[in-house]
Design a protein around this motif. Structure first.
Motif, PDB file in Angstrom:
ATOM      1  N   TYR A  50     -11.219 -15.764  11.693  1.00 36.68           N
ATOM      2  CA  TYR A  50     -10.514 -15.376  12.917  1.00 36.68           C
ATOM      3  C   TYR A  50     -10.836 -13.922  13.208  1.00 36.68           C
ATOM      4  N   GLY A  51     -11.452 -13.664  14.351  1.00 39.78           N
ATOM      5  CA  GLY A  51     -11.780 -12.299  14.736  1.00 39.78           C
ATOM      6  C   GLY A  51     -10.562 -11.558  15.242  1.00 39.78           C
ATOM      7  N   LYS A  52     -10.455 -10.284  14.898  1.00 39.18           N
ATOM      8  CA  LYS A  52      -9.366  -9.436  15.383  1.00 39.18           C
ATOM      9  C   LYS A  52      -9.634  -9.086  16.837  1.00 39.18           C
ATOM     10  N   VAL A  56      -5.096 -12.104  16.564  1.00 35.96           N
ATOM     11  CA  VAL A  56      -6.404 -12.662  16.241  1.00 35.96           C
ATOM     12  C   VAL A  56      -6.790 -13.708  17.275  1.00 35.96           C
ATOM     13  N   GLY A  57      -8.091 -13.886  17.436  1.00 32.02           N
ATOM     14  CA  GLY A  57      -8.614 -14.856  18.389  1.00 32.02           C
ATOM     15  C   GLY A  57      -8.666 -16.248  17.782  1.00 32.02           C
ATOM     16  N   ALA A  58      -9.409 -17.105  18.440  1.00 35.26           N
ATOM     17  CA  ALA A  58      -9.577 -18.483  17.980  1.00 35.26           C
ATOM     18  C   ALA A  58     -10.397 -18.491  16.695  1.00 35.26           C
ATOM     19  N   GLY A  59     -10.102 -19.423  15.820  1.00 35.88           N
ATOM     20  CA  GLY A  59     -10.804 -19.525  14.555  1.00 35.88           C
ATOM     21  C   GLY A  59     -12.096 -20.315  14.681  1.00 35.88           C
ATOM     22  N   THR A  60     -13.047 -19.973  13.813  1.00 36.05           N
ATOM     23  CA  THR A  60     -14.318 -20.682  13.723  1.00 36.05           C
ATOM     24  C   THR A  60     -14.496 -21.144  12.292  1.00 36.05           C
ATOM     25  N   SER A  61     -14.639 -22.443  12.087  1.00 39.95           N
ATOM     26  CA  SER A  61     -14.849 -22.980  10.739  1.00 39.95           C
ATOM     27  C   SER A  61     -16.342 -23.014  10.440  1.00 39.95           C
ATOM     28  N   ILE A  62     -16.703 -22.495   9.268  1.00 41.88           N
ATOM     29  CA  ILE A  62     -18.109 -22.446   8.858  1.00 41.88           C
ATOM     30  C   ILE A  62     -18.229 -22.865   7.404  1.00 41.88           C
ATOM     31  N   GLN A  63     -19.450 -23.199   7.011  1.00 39.78           N
ATOM     32  CA  GLN A  63     -19.745 -23.512   5.617  1.00 39.78           C
ATOM     33  C   GLN A  63     -19.991 -22.205   4.865  1.00 39.78           C
ATOM     34  N   ALA A  64     -19.467 -22.132   3.655  1.00 39.36           N
ATOM     35  CA  ALA A  64     -19.581 -20.911   2.857  1.00 39.36           C
ATOM     36  C   ALA A  64     -19.549 -21.262   1.376  1.00 39.36           C
TER      37      ALA A  64
END
Length: 107
Positions: free
Chosen positions: A15-17, A28-36
């Protein structure tokens, strides 16, 4: 060459500030799900001001991932804050992946 995709086998949400409220709380903005690749650990580091900071986890993400210092990261229902970000290069000098040091989120 990039980090082998088989190693990026866990999902985190970033989530970006975006701003602060009048009370000083982060929005915080919208969340982005990623592989990590996520690794819980405890490591003490010294901040530029001399304070001891406890790193609670490290996450490795693809080189093209958009993430910044102070962004919020959620993994396995636990919330973290990005303390530091390192671009890791391969033997030819190309960015291979990004290493994120994470603090436990303080509410």
């Amino acid at each position: 060459m990039s980090l082998p995709t088989g190693l990026l086998n866990q999902t985190i949400t970033i989530y970006g500030k975006t701003s602060y409220t009048a009370q000083g709380r982060e929005v915080v903005g919208a969340g982005t799900s990623i592989q990590a690749r996520f690794q819980a650990k405890q490591k003490n580091v010294m901040s530029p001001t001399g304070a001891i900071i406890t790193i609670a986890a490290t996450a490795y993400v693809a080189a093209d991932t958009v993430v910044a210092i102070d962004d919020r990261v959620i993994y396995d229902s636990q919330t973290y804050k990005v303390y530091s970000k390192y671009k890791v290069a391969d033997g030819q000098g190309n960015i291979n992946h990004i290493k994120l040091d994470l603090l436990l989120w303080q509410t």
